[in-house]
Every structure is written in structure tokens, then in C-alpha cells.
Motif scaffolding. Structure first.
Motif, mmCIF file in Angstrom:
data_model
loop_
_atom_site.group_PDB
_atom_site.id
_atom_site.type_symbol
_atom_site.label_atom_id
_atom_site.label_comp_id
_atom_site.label_asym_id
_atom_site.label_seq_id
_atom_site.Cartn_x
_atom_site.Cartn_y
_atom_site.Cartn_z
ATOM 1 N N VAL A 126 0.842 -1.198 0.000
ATOM 2 C CA VAL A 126 0.000 0.000 0.000
ATOM 3 C C VAL A 126 0.879 1.251 0.000
ATOM 4 C CG1 VAL A 126 -1.711 1.325 1.304
ATOM 5 C CG2 VAL A 126 -1.938 -1.164 1.108
ATOM 6 N N ALA A 127 1.943 1.235 0.805
ATOM 7 C CA ALA A 127 2.858 2.379 0.845
ATOM 8 C C ALA A 127 3.499 2.600 -0.525
ATOM 9 C CB ALA A 127 3.932 2.150 1.907
ATOM 10 N N LEU A 175 -3.958 5.377 7.464
ATOM 11 C CA LEU A 175 -3.512 4.027 7.132
ATOM 12 C C LEU A 175 -2.319 3.561 7.949
ATOM 13 C CD1 LEU A 175 -3.813 4.253 3.254
ATOM 14 C CD2 LEU A 175 -5.086 2.660 4.698
ATOM 15 N N PHE A 176 -1.367 4.455 8.198
ATOM 16 C CA PHE A 176 -0.083 4.049 8.759
ATOM 17 C C PHE A 176 0.166 4.699 10.116
ATOM 18 C CE2 PHE A 176 0.378 3.867 4.109
ATOM 19 C CZ PHE A 176 0.684 2.527 3.962
ATOM 20 N N SER A 177 1.218 4.232 10.779
ATOM 21 C CA SER A 177 1.649 4.878 12.013
ATOM 22 C C SER A 177 2.051 6.313 11.698
ATOM 23 C CB SER A 177 2.836 4.122 12.608
ATOM 24 O OG SER A 177 4.010 4.336 11.823
ATOM 25 N N ALA A 181 3.422 7.405 8.143
ATOM 26 C CA ALA A 181 2.663 8.316 7.279
ATOM 27 C C ALA A 181 3.524 9.482 6.815
ATOM 28 C CB ALA A 181 1.430 8.830 8.025
ATOM 29 N N PHE A 182 4.255 10.083 7.742
ATOM 30 C CA PHE A 182 5.093 11.231 7.385
ATOM 31 C C PHE A 182 6.180 10.819 6.401
ATOM 32 C CE2 PHE A 182 2.810 13.458 10.486
ATOM 33 C CZ PHE A 182 3.262 14.763 10.637
ATOM 34 N N ILE A 183 6.833 9.681 6.643
ATOM 35 C CA ILE A 183 7.959 9.309 5.785
ATOM 36 C C ILE A 183 7.473 8.868 4.404
ATOM 37 C CG2 ILE A 183 8.246 6.841 6.267
ATOM 38 C CD1 ILE A 183 11.020 9.502 6.282
ATOM 39 N N VAL A 184 6.325 8.204 4.320
ATOM 40 C CA VAL A 184 5.803 7.810 3.009
ATOM 41 C C VAL A 184 5.365 9.043 2.226
ATOM 42 C CG1 VAL A 184 3.981 6.531 1.814
ATOM 43 C CG2 VAL A 184 5.160 5.490 3.745
ATOM 44 N N PHE A 185 4.796 10.020 2.916
ATOM 45 C CA PHE A 185 4.441 11.275 2.241
ATOM 46 C C PHE A 185 5.695 11.938 1.674
ATOM 47 C CE2 PHE A 185 3.517 15.860 2.171
ATOM 48 C CZ PHE A 185 2.324 15.877 1.480
#
Length: 401
Positions: A126-127, A175-177, A181-185
Motif C-alpha cells: 500500500v505504501a 492508514l499508517f503509524s 505516514a510522514f515518511i511515506v508522504f
């Protein structure tokens, strides 16, 4: 691979990522600054050669005179410098860090059982979908009529892009921790930036070089598209840098309003960058637009800080626990990692040197314990099974005088 060598690999990869990123951002910032300082050439002969602007500068004991052509010189020199390996190496080392820290052990930093992303490899997929899909949506938007309205990038394009990025930030935080979330963004924005270089800017430049070599005029569309994507990249830079350092601040990434914080921090960074871009242009209204852009950016950061402010000790109500009870919870749920000799698999030392295996060490970190527990950042992914009652009790102890 042993934890010792994995730690070395992580350190060297992170170092390489910072070095490559510094080179890329430095070159990007310099060329944006250069474009905004160019003046029409004073020598008519330069204008006749196709020079659109020039600049005189002094640095390091030497004088420089960069010149920019409208499209290209009549004949290319034998040696032409390109700027792309800084971007590629930054992205490659960033992906390596993403894999090492987040994807190889998604339960620790990427995923959160309380969030909607599926566990394990499915959550990683998903990421990856956000990272790849973000580029596809953004590239399609750049090629749409909205971006070709004659005002590049244009306020309508900016508004639609900002809305899409805000929706992506909100979805990632659902969706994420917080850290994930911050790092995938940030990885999504970074992928847009490097894909701009690899898929648009460099291919366009190669076509322009080929045309000049063949004695033909370059296509102005390649120049416009390259400029458009380069401008976008400079506004993405500060938001990406913010996400790179965000994992050190769990009180922000794991706050209840972390999605709003992510949006405000990213938008504030872009606004501040806009202020610096305007600072290097000739402004018909003086410095007023610069100050307005900087004020808007700082206002967004201040708003995020105020909205994320913890409610205080009143939130931790209930019977107090004594030091012995607090140490018992720490020993059961925390000191597997945060001890002189961690027992958690793969650890050879306490993360960030944080030890909680003695009363003195725990008392010295009461405020940090309260911040990490209150935001839900620790334990990562709740891998040690800290119950809601244990969390509340330990939070009351940490917040007590």
C-alpha cells in the motif's frame, strides 16, 4: 545480517543520503536563485547571440559571469555539464533507507494495528502504491490542460495539486503509524522530484542538445516543461526535508491531529520557500510580497503547534501508581529495547541511547515518557503489547510531580 553490521549499513546509507541530498538541494536552490537574478545582457553582441540574461558575481576570491540563453547557443561547446546524478543518488539512498528502516520491519515503524493498513507485506505494498501512484497522478496533472493555461504553474493548478496532496496526507495518516505516514508522504514527494528530473527535465534537455547539434532550433516546449518541473521541485524541497527529520518528533507525528499537522507543515514549508524565491526577484511592491509569504508560512507552523498542544495533566486521571509499579510496567513493556543490554531481537544497544532500566534513568525522562505514551508512538506498533490500562497508569506516573 547481524545487528552490528546492519547498524553500520544504516549509518553509512543515511550519511550518503544526506550528502547526495545536500548536493541536489544546493544545485537546485542555486539555479532558482540564478534565474531570479539574471539581467538583460549589457553587451548587444550577447543579445544577438541569443543570451537572454546574465549575472556578475564574486565568490571565493573569484569573479563569475553566468549567462543564460533563450533556448540554446548556436553551437554547443565540447564539454557540457549536466545535473542529474545528485538527484538520482539522493533518491536511491533514500529508498535504501526506506527499505532498511520501514519496509524490512514494517511492524516497528510503518504500521500500527490501530490504523487501517493491512499487516506485513500488504501494508508495504500500500505504501509503495502511494509512492508510485503519487507520481502518476501528479504527472498526469502536469500534462493536463490545467497546467497549460499560460500561467505556469498557475493558481488553479496549484490549488488542485495542493488539494490532492492534502488528501494523500490525510489518507496516509489514517492508514499508517505517524512515523510511517510522514515518511511515506516525503518519499512520495521525493519520487515526484526525481521523476521530474529523470522523466521530463533530462529527456527534454537531451532533445534540445540533439537539435542544436543537428543545426536545428530546440523545441520551446521542452524548455517550458523543464522549467515548470524545476519550479515545482524547489517548492517540494522544504516539505520533503521536514518529513526526513519528523521521525525524531513522535509528539507531532503521533498526535491525534497528525494529518492536519502534516498538511500545515508541508504547506508552511512551501510558503516559506516561496518567500525566499520572491526575495530574489525584483518586486514592484518592494518586500511586501516576501513578508506576506513568510508570514503565511510561519502562521501555518504556529497553527499546527497550537492545535497539537497536549491537553495537559487533566487527561491522565485515575489512581496514582508508585515508582515500583511504574518500574514493573517499564520492565515488562519497555526495557526489552531501552536497557543497557536489550533483549529485543536485532538490538545491541538502547535506541537513541534511551535507557529505562533504572528508577533514576526513568525519572530523568518523565517528560519524554509522557510525550511518547500520550501520542501512542511507543512502543512502535505496540509490539510489546502495552495495554490501555498500563499506558494510562504509566502516563499518570510520568506526569506526576
Amino acid at each position: 545480517m547481524s545487528a552490528y553490521w546492519l547498524d553500520w549499513l544504516s549509518l553509512l546509507t543515511r550519511w550518503a543520503h544526506l550528502v547526495a541530498g545536500t548536493a541536489w538541494i544546493g544545485a537546485s536552490f542555486y539555479f532558482v536563485w540564478l534565474d531570479n537574478h539574471l539581467q538583460p545582457p549589457g553587451d548587444p553582441a550577447l543579445a544577438d547571440k541569443g543570451v537572454a540574461g546574465e549575472l556578475w558575481a564574486v565568490h571565493g576570491g573569484g569573479f563569475y559571469n553566468p549567462q543564460k540563453y533563450r533556448l540554446g547557443p548556436p553551437q554547443l561547446p565540447a564539454r557540457l555539464h549536466w545535473f542529474y546524478w545528485e538527484a538520482y543518488s539522493t533518491w536511491l539512498t533514500g529508498v535504501a533507507m526506506l527499505v532498511l528502516v520501514y519496509f524490512l520491519n514494517p511492524a516497528a515503524n510503518l504500521l500500527d494495528p490501530a490504523r487501517a493498513a493491512p499487516p506485513g507485506a500488504a501494508g508495504v505494498a500500500v505504501a509503495l502504491g502511494f509512492i508510485v501512484g503519487g507520481w502518476l497522478v501528479y504527472d498526469g496533472l502536469c500534462r493536463s490542460p490545467l497546467a497549460q493555461a499560460g500561467r505556469v504553474p498557475g493558481w488553479m493548478f496549484n490549488a488542485v495539486l495542493a488539494l490532492l496532496l492534502a488528501q494523500a496526507a490525510w489518507a496516509l495518516c489514517a492508514l499508517f503509524s505517524g512515523r510511517g505516514a510522514f515518511i511515506v508522504f516525503g518519499a512520495m514527494l521525493g519520487t515526484m522530484m526525481v521523476a521530474n528530473v529523470a522523466m521530463v527535465i533530462i529527456p527534454g534537455q537531451r532533445r534540445m542538445v540533439a537539435a542544436i547539434t543537428a543545426g536545428q532550433p530546440p523545441d520551446p516546449l521542452d524548455a517550458r516543461r523543464g522549467k515548470q518541473r524545476s519550479v515545482h521541485n524547489t517548492y517540494f524541497t522544504l516539505p520533503v526535508l521536514m518529513t526526513m527529520i519528523s521521525h525524531h518528533h513522535a509528539g507531532i507525528t503521533h498526535a491525534g491531529l497528525n494529518a492536519l499537522a502534516l498538511v500545515l507543515l508541508a504547506a508552511g514549508g512551501a510558503a516559506i520557500r516561496h518567500g525566499f524565491v520572491l526575495r530574489h526577484r525584483a518586486q514592484p511592491h518592494g518586500r511586501r510580497p516576501v513578508l506576506l509569504a513568510l508570514a503565511a508560512g510561519l502562521a501555518m507552523l504556529a497553527t499546527a503547534a497550537v492545535l497539537l498542544q497536549p491537553p495537559g495533566k487533566a487527561a491522565a486521571t485515575g489512581p496514582a501508581i508508585d515508582d515500583a509499579q511504574a518500574l514493573a510496567i517499564l520492565a515488562a513493556r519497555c526495557t526489552g529495547c531501552h536497557a543497557g543490554q536489550p533483549s529485543f531481537p536485532g538490538l545491541t544497544a538502547a535506541p537513541n541511547g534511551v535507557r529505562l532500566d533504572s528508577l533514576a534513568a526513568a525519572q530523568a525522562r518523565r517528560a519524554a515518557i509522557a510525550a511518547q505514551l500520550g501520542g501512542g508512538a511507543m512502543p512502535p506498533g505496540n509490539v510489546t503489547g502495552l495495554s490501555a490500562d498500563e499506558r494510562a497508569a504509566l502516563l499518570r506516573w510520568a506526569q506526576s510531580p
